[in-house]
Design a protein around this motif. Structure first.
Motif, mmCIF file in Angstrom:
data_model
loop_
_atom_site.group_PDB
_atom_site.id
_atom_site.type_symbol
_atom_site.label_atom_id
_atom_site.label_comp_id
_atom_site.label_asym_id
_atom_site.label_seq_id
_atom_site.Cartn_x
_atom_site.Cartn_y
_atom_site.Cartn_z
ATOM 1 N N ARG A 102 0.995 -1.047 -0.067
ATOM 2 C CA ARG A 102 0.002 0.018 0.011
ATOM 3 C C ARG A 102 0.845 1.154 0.023
ATOM 4 N N VAL A 103 0.799 2.055 -1.124
ATOM 5 C CA VAL A 103 1.782 3.174 -1.216
ATOM 6 C C VAL A 103 0.720 4.180 -1.390
ATOM 7 N N GLU A 104 1.213 5.349 -0.709
ATOM 8 C CA GLU A 104 0.326 6.587 -0.695
ATOM 9 C C GLU A 104 1.005 7.986 -1.133
ATOM 10 N N LEU A 105 0.861 8.583 -1.896
ATOM 11 C CA LEU A 105 1.495 9.779 -2.317
ATOM 12 C C LEU A 105 0.689 11.160 -2.049
ATOM 13 N N ILE A 106 1.536 11.790 -1.022
ATOM 14 C CA ILE A 106 1.101 12.966 -0.213
ATOM 15 C C ILE A 106 1.791 14.195 -0.979
ATOM 16 N N GLY A 107 1.179 14.922 -1.329
ATOM 17 C CA GLY A 107 1.994 16.378 -1.829
ATOM 18 C C GLY A 107 1.394 17.778 -1.031
ATOM 19 N N ALA A 166 16.556 13.027 -10.895
ATOM 20 C CA ALA A 166 16.893 12.499 -9.751
ATOM 21 C C ALA A 166 15.640 12.220 -8.796
ATOM 22 N N ALA A 167 14.667 13.214 -8.720
ATOM 23 C CA ALA A 167 13.697 13.033 -7.784
ATOM 24 C C ALA A 167 12.913 11.802 -8.019
ATOM 25 N N PHE A 168 12.837 11.450 -9.488
ATOM 26 C CA PHE A 168 12.118 10.151 -9.569
ATOM 27 C C PHE A 168 12.857 9.062 -9.175
ATOM 28 N N ARG A 169 14.497 8.990 -9.513
ATOM 29 C CA ARG A 169 14.825 7.665 -9.177
ATOM 30 C C ARG A 169 14.995 7.796 -7.442
ATOM 31 N N VAL A 170 15.287 8.954 -7.096
ATOM 32 C CA VAL A 170 15.267 8.639 -5.326
ATOM 33 C C VAL A 170 14.062 8.108 -4.896
ATOM 34 N N VAL A 171 12.908 8.380 -5.415
ATOM 35 C CA VAL A 171 11.594 7.645 -4.899
ATOM 36 C C VAL A 171 11.572 6.264 -5.353
ATOM 37 N N ALA A 228 7.734 -4.572 4.415
ATOM 38 C CA ALA A 228 6.797 -3.627 5.096
ATOM 39 C C ALA A 228 5.310 -3.827 4.258
ATOM 40 N N THR A 229 4.236 -3.532 4.942
ATOM 41 C CA THR A 229 2.987 -3.657 4.243
ATOM 42 C C THR A 229 2.435 -2.077 3.657
ATOM 43 N N SER A 230 3.103 -1.190 4.142
ATOM 44 C CA SER A 230 2.617 0.193 3.562
ATOM 45 C C SER A 230 3.826 1.021 3.592
ATOM 46 N N ALA A 231 3.778 1.976 2.448
ATOM 47 C CA ALA A 231 4.671 2.988 2.335
ATOM 48 C C ALA A 231 4.107 4.340 2.105
ATOM 49 N N THR A 232 4.782 5.468 2.351
ATOM 50 C CA THR A 232 4.153 6.882 2.223
ATOM 51 C C THR A 232 5.243 7.698 1.450
ATOM 52 N N VAL A 233 4.989 8.234 0.443
ATOM 53 C CA VAL A 233 5.665 9.022 -0.269
ATOM 54 C C VAL A 233 5.308 10.634 -0.325
ATOM 55 N N GLU A 234 6.063 11.453 0.397
ATOM 56 C CA GLU A 234 5.617 12.930 0.661
ATOM 57 C C GLU A 234 6.755 13.681 -0.196
ATOM 58 N N THR A 240 11.331 18.715 -0.957
ATOM 59 C CA THR A 240 11.703 17.669 -0.041
ATOM 60 C C THR A 240 10.916 16.432 -0.205
ATOM 61 N N LEU A 241 11.626 15.390 -0.462
ATOM 62 C CA LEU A 241 11.119 14.100 -0.640
ATOM 63 C C LEU A 241 11.252 13.235 0.555
ATOM 64 N N THR A 242 10.197 12.513 0.943
ATOM 65 C CA THR A 242 10.452 11.800 2.149
ATOM 66 C C THR A 242 9.549 10.402 1.963
ATOM 67 N N VAL A 243 10.222 9.311 1.931
ATOM 68 C CA VAL A 243 9.764 8.063 1.717
ATOM 69 C C VAL A 243 9.859 7.078 2.968
ATOM 70 N N THR A 244 8.762 7.006 3.508
ATOM 71 C CA THR A 244 8.711 6.046 4.920
ATOM 72 C C THR A 244 8.027 4.913 4.614
ATOM 73 N N ASP A 245 8.324 3.819 5.241
ATOM 74 C CA ASP A 245 7.611 2.437 5.343
ATOM 75 C C ASP A 245 7.575 2.116 6.761
#
Length: 400
Positions: free
Chosen positions: A285-290, A304-309, A322-328, A337-342
Motif C-alpha cells: 500500500r503506497v500513498e503519495l502526499i503532496g 533525480a527526484a524520480f530515481r530517488v523515490v 513492509a505492508t505500507s509506504a508513504t511518499v511525501e 523535500t522528498l520523504t519516503v517512509t515505510d
C-alpha cells in the motif's frame, strides 16, 4: 613567394639546428668581417700581419662556445677586442665580436654578469678610443651606441624567450587541466550511467521477483490473479528494456542537441504512475502526499527526484518486509523535500544501508543536484529516507 613565407621556415630551421654548427658559422662570419679592414685597409692604415690576424681571430673563434659558456666567451672576447684596437691603430671600425657577446650575455647571462659586461664595455670602449689619433665625437657615439643596441637586442630576446616559455607552460597546464576535466567528466558519466542502470534493473527485478514468488502460489487457486502476476512481470521487463535501450543509446551514438533527448526523462510528474505500479505489482500500500506549490526543477533534478523515490520504494520491497509506504512531496519556495517512509523492520533488516548501492546512489544523486540526503529509522519505526533538492532558482548557489 613572399618574404614572410620564406623567412618563417628559415627562422624555424635556424632555431632547431645544431647550436655548434650555427655558432661556428657565426664565428667564421665574424672572423671574415674582422679581416676585411686589414685586407682592404684605408689609406695610411697598416697591412694585415699574422699577429694582427691572430688577435682578430681571438675576437671571433670563442663565439663557437657562446651558448655553452657565455660568460667565459664574453670575457675572452672582451680581452681580445681592446688588444686588437691597441695593436692595430686605429681601432676596428665595428666591434663585431663584442656586439655578439653583448647580445649573448644580455640574452643568456645572469643578472650580475649582464650588468658587469655592459658597464665594462662602455668604459672599455671609451678608454680604447683615447688611443686613436684625433677621435671624433661621432665615433664615440657610434661605438657606444653599438654597445647599447647589441645589449638591448639581447634583452628583447631574453624577454621574448621568457614570454614564449610562459605561453608554452600555460598551454601545457591548460592541456593537463583539460585532460583532468575530461577524466572527471568521464568518471561522472560512468557513475551516472551506473546509477541509472542500477535503479532501472533493481526496481524492475524486485517487482518481477515479488510477482514470480506469488505466481506459483495462486496459479491453481486463483488463475486470474496468477495471470495478473505474470502480466506484471512482463510489464516490468518491457519497461526495464525500454529504459535500458535509452541509456545504452547514449553510449552508442553521438549526442544531438546535448544528448538530452536520449537520456531517461522520468520526473516528478511520473511519480503517481510509479506509486501505482509498485502498489499493483507488489501489493504494497503506497500513498503519495503532496504539499505546497510545485516549482520548476532543472531536468537532471527532475530525473533525480524520480530515481530517488524509485530506489527508496525498491529498497522497501526488497528489504523492509513492509505492508505500507508513504511518499511525501513538500514544496517550498527554495526546494523540494522528498520523504519516503515505510512500516517495515527498519535499518536492522538490511534495508540497503550497509554496503548496498541503493542509499549510496540516493546520496550521490542528491549531491550532484546540490541537495542532501539522509536515511534512518522513522519516528514510528520502519525506515525513512529524506532528500532535499534545490529548486531551479537556487541550484547554482547550492552547487557552489
Amino acid at each position: 613567394m613572399s618574404a614572410r613565407s620564406w623567412f618563417s621556415p628559415a627562422a624555424e630551421r635556424l632555431r632547431t639546428a645544431n647550436p655548434y654548427v650555427v655558432d661556428s658559422a657565426l664565428a667564421a662570419l665574424v672572423l671574415f668581417a674582422v679581416s676585411l679592414q686589414w685586407l682592404f685597409p684605408d689609406e695610411g692604415d697598416d697591412r694585415l700581419t699574422w699577429q694582427g690576424w691572430l688577435i682578430g681571430a681571438a675576437t671571433a673563434v670563442p663565439l663557437v662556445w657562446r651558448r655553452r659558456a657565455p660568460f667565459v666567451t664574453a670575457c675572452a672576447v672582451s680581452v681580445a677586442t681592446p688588444v686588437q684596437a691597441v695593436y692595430h691603430a686605429p681601432p676596428p671600425d665595428v666591434m663585431y665580436g663584442g656586439m655578439v657577446v653583448l647580445y649573448t650575455m644580455a640574452a643568456l647571462g645572469r643578472p650580475w654578469q649582464r650588468r658587469a659586461m655592459l658597464v665594462g664595455w662602455l668604459v672599455g670602449v671609451s678608454l680604447t678610443m683615447m688611443h686613436k689619433e684625433e677621435p671624433q665625437p661621432f665615433e664615440y657615439a657610434f661605438h657606444l651606441l653599438g654597445v647599447v643596441c647589441a645589449y638591448g637586442f639581447g634583452v628583447l630576446a631574453r624577454v621574448q624567450r621568457a614570454y614564449t616559455a610562459e605561453l608554452e607552460d600555460r598551454a601545457r597546464r591548460l592541456e593537463r587541466e583539460r585532460a583532468a576535466d575530461t577524466a572527471r567528466a568521464i568518471a561522472q558519466e560512468r557513475s551516472r550511467i551506473a546509477r541509472d542502470m542500477h535503479d532501472v534493473l533493481a526496481h524492475a527485478v524486485s517487482l518481477m521477483v515479488v510477482q514470480a514468488e506469488a505466481g506459483p502460489v495462486v496459479v491453481r487457486s486463483d488463475p486470474v490473479r496468477a495471470e495478473a502476476a505474470f502480466d506484471a512481470i512482463a510489464g516490468a521487463g518491457r519497461d526495464a528494456m525500454a529504459q535500458l535501450r535509452r541509456i545504452l543509446g547514449v553510449l552508442k551514438e553521438p549526442r544531438g542537441d546535448g544528448g538530452a533527448w536520449r537520456l531517461p526523462q522520468p520526473g516528478v510528474a511520473e511519480l503517481p504512475g510509479l506509486v501505482r505500479r509498485v502498489g499493483e505489482s507488489t501489493g504494497l500500500r503506497v500513498e503519495l502526499i503532496g504539499s505546497g506549490t510545485p516549482r520548476p526543477l532543472p531536468p537532471d533534478t527532475e530525473v533525480a527526484a524520480f530515481r530517488v523515490v524509485q530506489e527508496a520504494l525498491t529498497n522497501t520491497v526488497k528489504h523492509a518486509r513492509a505492508t505500507s509506504a508513504t511518499v511525501e512531496l513538500d514544496w517550498t519556495e527554495d526546494e523540494l523535500t522528498l520523504t519516503v517512509t515505510d512500516d517495515g523492520q527498519g535499518p536492522g533488516s538490511g534495508h540497503g544501508g550497509h554496503g548496498g548501492h541503493g542509499l549510496i546512489g540516493i546520496r550521490e544523486r542528491a549531491a550532484a543536484c546540490g541537495g542532501s540526503a539522509r536515511a534512518g529509522r522513522g519516528p514510528e519505526g520502519g525506515f525513512r529516507v529524506v532528500v532535499r533538492l534545490p529548486a531551479a532558482v537556487d541550484r547554482e548557489a547550492a552547487l557552489g
